[in-house]
Design a protein around this motif. Structure first.
Motif, short mmCIF file in Angstrom:
data_model
loop_
_atom_site.label_atom_id
_atom_site.label_comp_id
_atom_site.label_asym_id
_atom_site.label_seq_id
_atom_site.Cartn_x
_atom_site.Cartn_y
_atom_site.Cartn_z
N TYR A 175 -3.96 7.72 5.83
CA TYR A 175 -4.25 8.23 4.80
C TYR A 175 -4.04 7.13 3.23
CZ TYR A 175 0.73 8.22 4.69
OH TYR A 175 2.30 8.30 4.17
N VAL A 176 -4.83 8.03 1.94
CA VAL A 176 -4.08 6.98 1.24
C VAL A 176 -3.34 7.28 0.10
CG1 VAL A 176 -5.93 5.85 -1.41
CG2 VAL A 176 -6.98 5.94 1.40
N THR A 177 -2.49 6.54 -0.58
CA THR A 177 -2.19 7.16 -1.33
C THR A 177 -2.17 6.16 -3.06
OG1 THR A 177 0.34 5.01 -0.90
CG2 THR A 177 0.12 7.21 0.14
N LYS A 178 -1.77 6.71 -4.10
CA LYS A 178 -2.27 6.37 -5.20
C LYS A 178 -0.75 6.16 -6.19
CE LYS A 178 -4.15 6.61 -9.81
NZ LYS A 178 -5.58 7.46 -10.60
N ALA A 179 -0.18 4.92 -6.11
CA ALA A 179 1.01 5.62 -7.50
C ALA A 179 0.92 4.45 -8.37
CB ALA A 179 2.56 5.08 -6.31
N GLY A 180 0.75 4.64 -10.00
CA GLY A 180 1.38 3.35 -10.66
C GLY A 180 -0.49 2.45 -10.41
N GLY A 181 -1.55 3.15 -10.12
CA GLY A 181 -2.61 2.46 -10.36
C GLY A 181 -2.46 1.06 -9.31
N ARG A 182 -2.14 2.07 -8.01
CA ARG A 182 -2.22 1.00 -7.05
C ARG A 182 -2.62 1.72 -5.74
NH1 ARG A 182 -2.48 -4.51 -6.79
NH2 ARG A 182 -1.74 -5.06 -4.84
N TYR A 183 -3.14 1.30 -4.37
CA TYR A 183 -3.80 2.32 -3.72
C TYR A 183 -3.51 1.33 -2.37
CZ TYR A 183 -6.71 4.07 -7.76
OH TYR A 183 -6.87 5.07 -8.66
N ASN A 184 -3.18 2.10 -1.36
CA ASN A 184 -2.34 1.66 -0.32
C ASN A 184 -3.49 2.59 0.49
OD1 ASN A 184 -0.72 -0.38 -1.10
ND2 ASN A 184 1.12 1.20 -1.52
N LEU A 185 -4.11 2.14 1.30
CA LEU A 185 -4.41 2.80 2.73
C LEU A 185 -2.56 2.70 3.94
CD1 LEU A 185 -6.53 3.57 4.86
CD2 LEU A 185 -7.43 1.68 5.52
N ARG A 186 -2.37 3.17 4.37
CA ARG A 186 -1.19 3.41 5.65
C ARG A 186 -1.29 4.03 6.43
NH1 ARG A 186 3.51 2.52 2.96
NH2 ARG A 186 3.71 2.37 0.27
N ASP A 191 3.66 12.89 11.55
CA ASP A 191 3.97 13.14 10.59
C ASP A 191 4.32 12.76 9.32
OD1 ASP A 191 5.98 11.27 10.78
OD2 ASP A 191 7.72 12.80 12.09
N GLY A 192 3.80 11.74 8.82
CA GLY A 192 3.57 10.38 7.98
C GLY A 192 4.48 10.10 7.64
N GLU A 193 5.52 9.91 8.65
CA GLU A 193 6.88 9.09 8.42
C GLU A 193 6.55 7.68 9.40
OE1 GLU A 193 8.67 9.67 6.76
OE2 GLU A 193 9.67 11.80 6.64
N GLY A 194 7.37 6.55 8.97
CA GLY A 194 7.19 5.68 10.36
C GLY A 194 6.10 4.07 10.46
N GLY A 195 6.29 4.44 8.90
CA GLY A 195 4.17 4.19 8.22
C GLY A 195 4.59 2.06 8.72
N GLN A 196 2.92 1.83 8.38
CA GLN A 196 2.94 0.52 7.77
C GLN A 196 1.75 0.90 6.95
OE1 GLN A 196 0.55 -0.74 11.34
NE2 GLN A 196 -0.70 -1.65 9.86
N VAL A 197 1.83 -0.17 5.05
CA VAL A 197 0.58 -0.14 4.46
C VAL A 197 -0.37 -1.19 5.13
CG1 VAL A 197 -0.21 -1.14 2.18
CG2 VAL A 197 1.89 -0.04 2.57
N ALA A 198 -1.94 -0.78 5.71
CA ALA A 198 -3.28 -1.75 5.80
C ALA A 198 -3.26 -2.75 4.79
CB ALA A 198 -3.77 -0.89 6.79
N LEU A 199 -3.72 -1.75 3.78
CA LEU A 199 -4.62 -2.96 2.51
C LEU A 199 -3.49 -1.82 1.72
CD1 LEU A 199 -6.78 -4.30 2.43
CD2 LEU A 199 -7.76 -1.94 1.80
#
Length: 434
Positions: A175-186, A191-199
């Protein structure tokens, strides 16, 4: 037809309703996410009650193993787990009459032991309380970072033994997150836990799509200030650009054999469907219309594509052979239907429909055409089936936040995954195996 919430303007009006605006992008190493709060609501028609004890000495592993298993099983909608009282482990001898009195049809207990080499050994047993017999027993010796994954795998075993269906709790989502003008592909556990940032990027990332083997993700990045399709290896972060044609390049989807990508390109003037090899070679145009054709997804047999087109005046879902030919309209319920996704058995299509000003997730039985509304929220997008076809994940808004939601196919049981760090959109559920 144009949805005014679509930004930035370079993408066609039918491409992913909730564009996350904003790419010097870079692959990042593993980093824990672990910031989701799960809220489960609804009542299933029939749910098997089972008692799940906290694992003996689980605190030594740093993970609440029993609670993880209970949360997994509860999200399934088919089981009703509750915390088992008392000190239990896999070596306990249950008193069946006591557990029947607690209205438990099944019982789970286990332990966590730290091994000399630093790994943790998770052992458990599942008992059938009604028959008074053991149903399953397993041991998982794992590295400290994999204790949570082992708990998900235990939940998978319990779920399969009790329902006959394969569990999906050890699978992954992107999924993609947006926070503070930054985008992360996680990429995270289901269950949404235990993640890594792919991009990570200061520019939008949209439309992630898994390869069938779960080793790669295709997505659209705006890091060059235009929509470009990339394919990235999940394990290494290595990526390749596969579509950077004139105009927009959007909505990638892997074929079931993983050898091709379907996508939407405007390189010839209009926005049309194309197919290419997974390496970006051998590009072939599929549609030849003056309409906007986008959001292609393969049927599980690989012979046909479902996609969205405004050729009839408004966005509707169509189906056509991958080999080329005429397209047949599939959606007739309402004037605005987008974002098709097909269940692994090919029998059900999930999609987003607009009802007044609300965007809601629905399912359609493809044989009968029967449509059922699944969601009761107003800003839903990006539905995606779990690999066993029993659950859906989608994005929505809740109390002013962009969150993820999982739901049973009848809509009765929903689990809201609320990130405490960022707005979350564009979910896609990965395949079995990791």
């Amino acid at each position: 037809m144009t949805d005014q919430r679509l930004t930035p303007p370079p993408l066609s009006p039918l491409t992913r309703r909730s564009l996350l605006t904003g790419a010097a992008a870079m692959a990042l190493p593993l980093s824990a996410l672990g910031q989701f709060r799960v809220e489960i609501s609804g009542v299933g028609a029939t749910q098997l009650p089972l008692a799940v004890a906290d694992f003996r000495d689980e605190v030594r592993s740093g993970q609440p193993v029993g609670a993880i298993i209970r949360a997994d099983l509860e999200r399934s909608g088919q089981l009703r787990p509750f915390e088992a009282p008392g000190a239990l482990f896999e070596g306990s001898v249950p008193v069946w009459a006591d557990w029947r009195a607690r209205a438990a049809d099944a019982l789970v207990a286990g332990s966590v032991t730290k091994l000399a080499d630093g790994r943790f050994d998770l052992r458990f047993k599942l008992w059938d309380v009604v028959r008074g017999q053991e149903l399953a027993a397993e041991s998982h010796a794992v590295a400290p970072d994999d204790v949570r994954l082992a708990a998900h795998r235990i939940a998978d075993t319990i779920y399969e033994k009790l329902t006959g269906d394969k569990g999906v709790f050890s699978t992954r989502i992107a999924y993609v997150t947006k926070a503070g003008g930054r985008y992360n592909l996680r990429v995270t556990d289901a269950d949404g836990e235990g993640g890594q940032v792919a991009l990570a990027s200061p520019e939008p990332i949209i439309s992630p799509a898994w390869s069938p083997d779960g080793k790669e993700l295709a997505y659209v990045s705006f890091e060059t200030r235009k929509a470009v399709v990339w394919v990235q290896e999940v394990a290494t972060g290595k990526r390749r650009m596969v579509a950077n044609f004139r105009g927009t390049n959007s909505a990638p989807a892997f074929s079931p054999d993983g050898q091709q990508l379907a996508l939407s390109l405007s390189r010839d003037g209009g926005t049309q469907l194309f197919i290419m090899g997974r390496d970006g070679q051998n590009v072939r145009r599929l549609t030849q219309t003056s309409a906007i054709d986008t959001e292609p997804v393969f049927a599980p047999d690989g012979r046909s594509l479902f996609f969205v087109s405004d050729r009839g005046g408004g966005p509707q879902i169509y189906r056509m052979p991958v080999a080329g030919g005429n397209a047949d309209r599939v959606s007739f319920n309402g004037s605005y239907n987008i974002s098709p996704t097909i269940s692994p058995d090919g029998r059900v299509m999930a999609f987003v429909t607009r009802n007044g000003g609300a965007f809601r997730v629905c399912t359609m039985d493809l044989a009968s055409g029967t449509v059922q509304q699944i969601s009761d929220t107003n800003d839903d997008e990006s539905p995606s089936f779990a690999p066993n076809g029993r659950l859906l994940i989608y994005a929505t808004r809740y109390q002013g936040r962009d969150v993820l939601m999982t739901s049973t196919l009848d809509g009765r049981i929903k689990a809201r995954l609320i990130s405490t760090l960022a707005d979350v959109r564009e979910p896609t559920w990965g395949p079995f195996g990791r």
